[in-house]
Design a protein around this motif. Structure first.
Motif, PDB file in Angstrom:
ATOM      1  N   ALA A  25       3.613   5.903  -5.595  1.00 35.01           N
ATOM      2  CA  ALA A  25       3.454   5.956  -7.049  1.00 35.01           C
ATOM      3  C   ALA A  25       2.367   6.949  -7.449  1.00 35.01           C
ATOM      4  O   ALA A  25       2.467   7.612  -8.487  1.00 35.01           O
ATOM      5  CB  ALA A  25       3.124   4.566  -7.586  1.00 35.01           C
ATOM      6  N   ARG A  26       1.360   7.082  -6.600  1.00 29.88           N
ATOM      7  CA  ARG A  26       0.248   7.979  -6.928  1.00 29.88           C
ATOM      8  C   ARG A  26       0.545   9.432  -6.563  1.00 29.88           C
ATOM      9  O   ARG A  26       0.195  10.354  -7.305  1.00 29.88           O
ATOM     10  CB  ARG A  26      -1.011   7.513  -6.192  1.00 29.88           C
ATOM     11  N   HIS A  27       1.208   9.636  -5.416  1.00 29.89           N
ATOM     12  CA  HIS A  27       1.368  11.001  -4.896  1.00 29.89           C
ATOM     13  C   HIS A  27       2.788  11.546  -5.015  1.00 29.89           C
ATOM     14  O   HIS A  27       3.015  12.740  -4.766  1.00 29.89           O
ATOM     15  CB  HIS A  27       0.914  11.049  -3.437  1.00 29.89           C
ATOM     16  N   GLY A  28       3.739  10.696  -5.360  1.00 31.19           N
ATOM     17  CA  GLY A  28       5.077  11.185  -5.650  1.00 31.19           C
ATOM     18  C   GLY A  28       6.050  11.188  -4.493  1.00 31.19           C
ATOM     19  O   GLY A  28       7.200  10.776  -4.652  1.00 31.19           O
ATOM     20  N   THR A  29       5.649  11.656  -3.329  1.00 31.73           N
ATOM     21  CA  THR A  29       6.564  11.743  -2.186  1.00 31.73           C
ATOM     22  C   THR A  29       5.887  11.216  -0.927  1.00 31.73           C
ATOM     23  O   THR A  29       4.648  11.129  -0.850  1.00 31.73           O
ATOM     24  CB  THR A  29       6.997  13.197  -1.927  1.00 31.73           C
ATOM     25  N   PHE A  77       0.013  13.545   3.649  1.00 34.85           N
ATOM     26  CA  PHE A  77      -1.041  14.566   3.636  1.00 34.85           C
ATOM     27  C   PHE A  77      -2.361  13.982   3.126  1.00 34.85           C
ATOM     28  O   PHE A  77      -3.431  14.247   3.682  1.00 34.85           O
ATOM     29  CB  PHE A  77      -0.614  15.743   2.759  1.00 34.85           C
ATOM     30  N   PHE A  78      -2.271  13.175   2.079  1.00 28.18           N
ATOM     31  CA  PHE A  78      -3.481  12.565   1.523  1.00 28.18           C
ATOM     32  C   PHE A  78      -4.179  11.694   2.566  1.00 28.18           C
ATOM     33  O   PHE A  78      -5.392  11.779   2.750  1.00 28.18           O
ATOM     34  CB  PHE A  78      -3.112  11.728   0.295  1.00 28.18           C
ATOM     35  N   LEU A  79      -3.405  10.861   3.268  1.00 26.50           N
ATOM     36  CA  LEU A  79      -4.005   9.984   4.270  1.00 26.50           C
ATOM     37  C   LEU A  79      -4.561  10.779   5.450  1.00 26.50           C
ATOM     38  O   LEU A  79      -5.634  10.462   5.978  1.00 26.50           O
ATOM     39  CB  LEU A  79      -2.984   8.963   4.763  1.00 26.50           C
ATOM     40  N   SER A  80      -3.830  11.829   5.872  1.00 27.28           N
ATOM     41  CA  SER A  80      -4.307  12.627   7.013  1.00 27.28           C
ATOM     42  C   SER A  80      -5.621  13.326   6.697  1.00 27.28           C
ATOM     43  O   SER A  80      -6.455  13.530   7.584  1.00 27.28           O
ATOM     44  CB  SER A  80      -3.247  13.648   7.421  1.00 27.28           C
ATOM     45  N   GLU A  97       0.828  -1.197   0.000  1.00 27.77           N
ATOM     46  CA  GLU A  97       0.000   0.000   0.000  1.00 27.77           C
ATOM     47  C   GLU A  97       0.872   1.261   0.000  1.00 27.77           C
ATOM     48  O   GLU A  97       0.562   2.255  -0.658  1.00 27.77           O
ATOM     49  CB  GLU A  97      -0.920   0.000   1.225  1.00 27.77           C
ATOM     50  N   TYR A  98       1.987   1.222   0.728  1.00 27.21           N
ATOM     51  CA  TYR A  98       2.886   2.372   0.785  1.00 27.21           C
ATOM     52  C   TYR A  98       3.488   2.664  -0.591  1.00 27.21           C
ATOM     53  O   TYR A  98       3.558   3.819  -1.025  1.00 27.21           O
ATOM     54  CB  TYR A  98       3.983   2.103   1.807  1.00 27.21           C
ATOM     55  N   GLU A  99       3.917   1.620  -1.295  1.00 29.70           N
ATOM     56  CA  GLU A  99       4.468   1.802  -2.634  1.00 29.70           C
ATOM     57  C   GLU A  99       3.422   2.365  -3.585  1.00 29.70           C
ATOM     58  O   GLU A  99       3.720   3.219  -4.425  1.00 29.70           O
ATOM     59  CB  GLU A  99       5.000   0.473  -3.163  1.00 29.70           C
TER      60      GLU A  99
END
Length: 297
Positions: free
Chosen positions: A21-25, A31-34, A15-17
């Motif tokens: 791949a989706r968000h770049g960094t 930030f997306f998960l938060s 899931e981390y990879e």
């Protein structure tokens, strides 16, 4: 001279990879998960456990063996050989994903996240890999029954848990069902699909249908050469019946479905992207597969 065994390490993108791949960094992924009320540290820790387990298993392969790695998304393009020993590093579902591409090769399941996975198919820890690989020919293996669907134009689909036959969307499937019980018995039906599963699948989707319908059928265990089948939400009408909605298939018996809709699909183990396309008038036969999964105990 015969080839040295090849250890094929099967893994999947974490899931981390996928987040990177989706968000770049890392920061953008965090930030997306938060923004959705989740933290990234648990996701990253699971990723690290997975990577450590994969590295430990790779280091445990005997030096005289060959070695290869394949990611789940590439399984349909990977050629397994008869001398392969397949090591699945991940979750139970990854064993089911690879099973359909094998033909008797031994499979060792390595659990990368003990306590989080059920561990029904990934029965071992990464620390066990060295001993398991060294003694794979001497270690007993369970022969887990598989289910197969074969169409009248010779397309074939294998699955370890279950095969679903039905509409690709939310429409009603129309078909004629023929059951060998022991003489062929036929019934036109309209339903949301048919599920045919093994004893391995009896802990998942198949069991939910069994419980929902309070079925008296004895579900098979993984090594039983039997299958259980259920019709989902059969609809009674002047032209369709509901009298044959569940049953058990022994080795040599089969369930036949003749399509009476524009399009139905058949897919195994939840892999909708790898489905057989079935059209009006086509017949598909479902029964116990000739191939079993050799899962090292």
């Amino acid at each position: 001279m015969s080839l040295a065994p090849r250890a094929v390490l099967v893994h999947r993108t974490t899931e981390y990879e996928a987040l990177l791949a989706r968000h770049g960094t890392h920061g953008q992924a965090a930030f997306f998960l938060s923004s959705r009320g989740r933290g990234i540290e648990d996701v990253r820790e699971r990723h690290e456990r997975n990577r450590r387990a994969l590295a430990e298993v790779a280091a445990a392969v005997p030096l005289q063996w060959r070695q290869a790695r394949v990611e789940r998304a590439d399984l349909d393009r990977f050629l397994f050989g008869p001398e392969d020993v397949v090591v699945v590093v991940g979750q139970d579902g990854l064993v089911a994903n690879v099973a359909k591409y094998l033909d008797g090769q031994p499979v060792i399941g390595i659990d990368t996240d003990p306590g989080r996975n059920a561990g029904v198919l990934v029965r071992h820890r990464a620390s066990d890999a060295r001993a398991l690989l060294a003694g794979v020919e001497r270690t007993g293996a369970d022969e887990l029954t598989m289910v197969e669907a074969v169409t009248d134009d010779t397309q074939r689909l294998l699955a370890l848990n279950e095969i679903y036959l039905g509409p690709p969307g939310h429409q009603t499937a129309r078909y004629t069902l023929t059951v060998e019980d022991p003489e062929p018995a036929t019934e036109p039906q309209a339903s949301s699909g048919v599920l045919v599963g093994t004893g391995t699948g009896a802990t998942g989707w198949l069991r939910s249908l069994w419980q929902q319908g309070s079925s008296p059928l004895p579900l098979p265990v993984p090594t039983d050469p039997r299958l259980a089948w259920f019709v989902r939400e059969a609809w009674p009408s002047p032209t369709t019946g509901t009298t044959r909605v569940e049953g058990v298939l022994s080795a040599g018996q089969s369930l036949h479905l003749t399509v009476e809709s524009d399009r139905l699909v058949a897919f195994g183990d939840g892999m909708e992207s790898d489905a057989l396309e079935l059209t009006w008038g086509q017949t598909v036969r479902v029964g116990v597969a000739r191939t079993a999964l050799r899962l090292v105990g």
